[in-house]
Each structure stands twice: as structure tokens, then as C-alpha cells.
Design a protein around this motif. Sequence first.
Motif, PDB file in Angstrom:
ATOM      1  N   ARG A 165     -38.510  25.784  14.293  1.00 16.05           N
ATOM      2  CA  ARG A 165     -39.222  26.431  15.406  1.00 16.05           C
ATOM      3  C   ARG A 165     -40.313  25.479  15.895  1.00 16.05           C
ATOM      4  O   ARG A 165     -41.098  24.962  15.103  1.00 16.05           O
ATOM      5  N   PRO A 166     -40.353  25.211  17.205  1.00 14.81           N
ATOM      6  CA  PRO A 166     -41.247  24.150  17.695  1.00 14.81           C
ATOM      7  C   PRO A 166     -42.742  24.497  17.589  1.00 14.81           C
ATOM      8  O   PRO A 166     -43.109  25.665  17.570  1.00 14.81           O
ATOM      9  N   PHE A 167     -43.536  23.468  17.533  1.00 17.27           N
ATOM     10  CA  PHE A 167     -44.990  23.640  17.644  1.00 17.27           C
ATOM     11  C   PHE A 167     -45.329  23.940  19.096  1.00 17.27           C
ATOM     12  O   PHE A 167     -44.625  23.502  20.016  1.00 17.27           O
ATOM     13  N   GLU A 168     -46.399  24.685  19.306  1.00 17.57           N
ATOM     14  CA  GLU A 168     -46.887  24.924  20.674  1.00 17.57           C
ATOM     15  C   GLU A 168     -48.379  24.658  20.664  1.00 17.57           C
ATOM     16  O   GLU A 168     -49.189  25.579  20.593  1.00 17.57           O
ATOM     17  N   MET A 210     -34.666  15.864   9.981  1.00 18.03           N
ATOM     18  CA  MET A 210     -33.298  16.173  10.369  1.00 18.03           C
ATOM     19  C   MET A 210     -32.637  15.022  11.122  1.00 18.03           C
ATOM     20  O   MET A 210     -31.542  14.585  10.785  1.00 18.03           O
ATOM     21  N   ARG A 211     -33.321  14.523  12.151  1.00 16.84           N
ATOM     22  CA  ARG A 211     -32.653  13.533  12.999  1.00 16.84           C
ATOM     23  C   ARG A 211     -32.684  12.135  12.386  1.00 16.84           C
ATOM     24  O   ARG A 211     -31.661  11.483  12.250  1.00 16.84           O
ATOM     25  N   SER A 212     -33.851  11.705  11.939  1.00 14.32           N
ATOM     26  CA  SER A 212     -33.962  10.319  11.461  1.00 14.32           C
ATOM     27  C   SER A 212     -33.515  10.171  10.015  1.00 14.32           C
ATOM     28  O   SER A 212     -33.202   9.076   9.567  1.00 14.32           O
ATOM     29  N   GLY A 213     -33.452  11.285   9.274  1.00 13.41           N
ATOM     30  CA  GLY A 213     -33.079  11.199   7.854  1.00 13.41           C
ATOM     31  C   GLY A 213     -34.197  10.647   6.984  1.00 13.41           C
ATOM     32  O   GLY A 213     -34.031  10.471   5.774  1.00 13.41           O
ATOM     33  N   GLU A 214     -35.379  10.393   7.595  1.00 14.84           N
ATOM     34  CA  GLU A 214     -36.509   9.827   6.837  1.00 14.84           C
ATOM     35  C   GLU A 214     -36.946  10.802   5.729  1.00 14.84           C
ATOM     36  O   GLU A 214     -36.976  12.020   5.931  1.00 14.84           O
ATOM     37  N   LEU A 215     -37.259  10.245   4.563  1.00 17.89           N
ATOM     38  CA  LEU A 215     -37.740  11.071   3.440  1.00 17.89           C
ATOM     39  C   LEU A 215     -39.274  11.075   3.452  1.00 17.89           C
ATOM     40  O   LEU A 215     -39.909  10.016   3.448  1.00 17.89           O
ATOM     41  N   LEU A 216     -39.843  12.288   3.451  1.00 17.80           N
ATOM     42  CA  LEU A 216     -41.300  12.427   3.364  1.00 17.80           C
ATOM     43  C   LEU A 216     -41.613  13.060   2.013  1.00 17.80           C
ATOM     44  O   LEU A 216     -40.903  13.970   1.580  1.00 17.80           O
ATOM     45  N   GLN A 217     -42.669  12.597   1.363  1.00 21.11           N
ATOM     46  CA  GLN A 217     -42.983  13.131   0.031  1.00 21.11           C
ATOM     47  C   GLN A 217     -44.409  13.689  -0.015  1.00 21.11           C
ATOM     48  O   GLN A 217     -45.319  13.096   0.548  1.00 21.11           O
ATOM     49  N   GLU A 221     -42.684  16.269  14.686  1.00 23.18           N
ATOM     50  CA  GLU A 221     -42.063  17.344  15.484  1.00 23.18           C
ATOM     51  C   GLU A 221     -40.551  17.375  15.316  1.00 23.18           C
ATOM     52  O   GLU A 221     -39.900  18.368  15.664  1.00 23.18           O
ATOM     53  N   ASP A 222     -39.977  16.310  14.786  1.00 23.45           N
ATOM     54  CA  ASP A 222     -38.558  16.292  14.424  1.00 23.45           C
ATOM     55  C   ASP A 222     -38.410  17.202  13.191  1.00 23.45           C
ATOM     56  O   ASP A 222     -39.022  16.941  12.153  1.00 23.45           O
ATOM     57  N   PRO A 223     -37.629  18.304  13.280  1.00 23.83           N
ATOM     58  CA  PRO A 223     -37.646  19.287  12.189  1.00 23.83           C
ATOM     59  C   PRO A 223     -37.209  18.718  10.846  1.00 23.83           C
ATOM     60  O   PRO A 223     -36.424  17.767  10.777  1.00 23.83           O
ATOM     61  N   VAL A 224     -37.745  19.343   9.820  1.00 27.22           N
ATOM     62  CA  VAL A 224     -37.340  19.024   8.450  1.00 27.22           C
ATOM     63  C   VAL A 224     -36.198  19.970   8.115  1.00 27.22           C
ATOM     64  O   VAL A 224     -36.288  21.167   8.356  1.00 27.22           O
ATOM     65  N   ASP A 225     -35.076  19.459   7.606  1.00 22.01           N
ATOM     66  CA  ASP A 225     -33.969  20.395   7.366  1.00 22.01           C
ATOM     67  C   ASP A 225     -33.814  20.759   5.899  1.00 22.01           C
ATOM     68  O   ASP A 225     -33.074  21.674   5.577  1.00 22.01           O
ATOM     69  N   GLU A 226     -34.519  20.094   5.009  1.00 22.36           N
ATOM     70  CA  GLU A 226     -34.370  20.464   3.602  1.00 22.36           C
ATOM     71  C   GLU A 226     -35.642  20.144   2.819  1.00 22.36           C
ATOM     72  O   GLU A 226     -36.276  19.110   3.043  1.00 22.36           O
ATOM     73  N   LEU A 227     -35.999  21.073   1.938  1.00 19.91           N
ATOM     74  CA  LEU A 227     -37.119  20.821   1.020  1.00 19.91           C
ATOM     75  C   LEU A 227     -36.551  20.830  -0.388  1.00 19.91           C
ATOM     76  O   LEU A 227     -35.692  21.638  -0.713  1.00 19.91           O
TER      77      LEU A 227
END
Length: 319
Positions: free
Chosen positions: A182-185, A221-228, A203-209
Motif C-alpha cells: 500500500r503506497p505512502f501518501e 520486490m522490484r530490485s530484489g535488494e536485501l535490506l537488513q 517506496e518500492d514495496p517489500v514482498d517478504e520479511l
Amino acid sequence: MRDKTHPERTLDCLVIGGGPAGLTAAIYLARFRRDFLVIDGGESRADWIPMSHNHAGFPEGIAGIELLDRMRRQARRYGARIERGTVSRVEKTDHGFRAIVEERVLRAQTILFATGVEDREPELPDLRGAIRRGLIRHCPICDAYEAMGQRVGIIGYGACPVREALLLRAYTDDLTLLTLGRPFEFSDDDRRALAEAGVRMVEDPVDELEVDGDRIDAWRMRSGELLQFDTIYSALGRQVRSNLVRPLGVKCDADGALATDAHQRTSVDGLYAAGDVVQGLAQISVAMGQAAVAATDINNRVRAALPVLAPGEEASPAR
Ligand SMILES: Cc1cc2nc3c(=O)[nH]c(=O)nc-3n(C[C@H](O)[C@H](O)[C@H](O)COP(=O)(O)OP(=O)(O)OC[C@H]3O[C@@H](n4cnc5c(N)ncnc54)[C@H](O)[C@@H]3O)c2cc1C
């Protein structure tokens, strides 16, 4: 349907909910020697607190389960009856209220409504375990201190997470806003305030935690980048548990939180409310304070019903 144990009895008060608010009311009402009953669904938010460090009087902290247990013991010491169950309907009558609890009908002059709220949670296997270990948190006012200097993410949408982010900024400079879809506003002012505070906005959604040892992994989701992160705050909002009394026409805000006056009276005569279900700060100490105020007003309201003791006569603990 009738209350089979006490067919015609009208309680002084029915307390709906046995979290910190309902149990504080129980301690007060029992010591006021009122005839009352607590019905509790057993889903207190406090049950999820691994260790509270901001609740006054516990310098080493106290776990939510332990606090609730102590409060139940304290209330029962003075004769309080606390029963597990769910109130499914509340109606107004000429002399108070009628409430349906499974197969029973209960009658009460007053109701203290203390049903709390339910957090919307992110999907995560073993969510309870993650909360217990401080990997997922809900309330910066409660525990931002414990997240000092950590890598902190905040999951939210709309404009919800802005206040949380700016509050948390006093504890860490590694702060990232995340969305599950759900987008930020954010207004221009919000964006400026967040940017000036050095808060990262993804703003690119996270698809998995996923929990990985002592940290939480989040994949974009889009870039596949891992954030920790060491901790993720959930700012996904809450469902106020006020549906039961809304058909009575009680005044509440757009989220369903009940409006009360200084005595914790709602707009419905005889219906009191305390704790998270009421508009305002969702904290244990607030829930307790409101319940103390409500219970005292309820006692004043029904006080005429209690017999005055003759000189030398001993009071029985509960009527
Ligand atoms: C992870 C986490 C950590 C927190 N940490 C802190 C902290 O450190 N310090 C702090 O001050 N606060 C903290 N809080 C907030 C705190 O838990 C709440 O403010 C507090 O529990 C509110 O008490 P309450 O009695 O209003 O509601 P609750 O504790 O939620 O109790 C409501 C009760 O009503 C029952 N109920 C609901 N509907 C019905 C029904 N129809 N019939 C019968 N029973 C019903 C529920 O089952 C539940 O048992 C935390 C919350 C969470 C989730």
C-alpha cells in the motif's frame, strides 16, 4: 435465555475485557464491595509485551503476562469474579443493560467497556516469537529506548509512519520507511521533514520479511535488494474493538475509538469506557488511570444500593 446461576440478578457493573483497564476496574470495584463480573476474551495486547520498561514501579521491567497475572490475583484477593468468555451482544434496557455471553444473559446497571484494540500485523512465521525477541515492535513510546542505535525499519502506508519515524529519530540515525504494497501518501512537508531528519524512504514495496537469527531480512520486490534490520516497527494500524456498543449509538471517532468525559462516561447513559478502546494514548498507565476514574464514578452512581453497617457490624468481603 437467563443467567442460570442468578436468574433475576442485576449486577452493579459488568466489566467487558480483562486487560490492564478491566482488571484495574476489578480491583477498585471489588474493594468498593460492588456486585460485578469481569468477562474476558483472553486476547489482551498486554499479553504480547515481552518486557515493559516504561511501566512505573518495575525498575527491572515486567512482562505483560506477569503483570496481568499479578492484577488478576490482586482483584481475586478481594473477591472479584473474572470469567473467560466473549460478550456477543449488548442492549440497553429501562434499568441498565442486558448482555449476551455465549448461553447466558447478564443484566447490569452499568457497563465498563474495556475491550482494547487489535493490531494489524505483518505476515511472518512465528510472529509471536519475533515480537518476544524485540525483532517486531509496535509502539515507539513503549520501547524505542530499547532500540537505541539499532538499524530500524518502519512498515506502514499512507501518512501513518511519519510521526513514528520522527519520534524514533531521537534514538537512531539508521531509520528506513518500508511499505508492504500500500503506497505512502506523504505531503510535501512530510517528505521534507523526513529528508531533513535523514530518514530513508523505500517506496518500492517489500514482498517478504524473514527472521534470520537476531535480525530481520526484507527483500525489495522490484530490485530484489536485501535490506537488513535489528528491529522493525509495525505501523500498519489497529482495529478498535468497539463494534459491540456502536449499535447503541455511542459517540466515537472515525476509527471507532470511544469518546468519554472526565469521568470516563460515554455518550450512552451508564456505559463507561477505559483503555485502548478510548480515544487517546494507548498505554498501560493510561488504561489503569481511566479504569480507576470509571470504577469510582460507577461506585458513586450505584452507592445507594449498599447497606450501611450498624456499629460493630462486620462487612462481608463481597456482597
Ligand atoms: C507488543 C506490545 C508492546 C507493548 N508495550 C507496552 C509498554 O511497554 N508499555 C505500555 O504502557 N504499553 C505497552 N503496550 C500497549 C498496552 O499493551 C495496551 O495499552 C494495554 O494492553 C491496553 O489495555 P486495555 O485493557 O485497554 O486492552 P487490552 O489489554 O487489549 O485488553 C482488552 C481485553 O478485552 C477482551 N475483549 C475484547 N472484546 C471482548 C468481548 N466482546 N467480550 C469479552 N472480552 C473482550 C480482550 O480479549 C482482551 O483480553 C504494548 C502493546 C504491544 C502490542
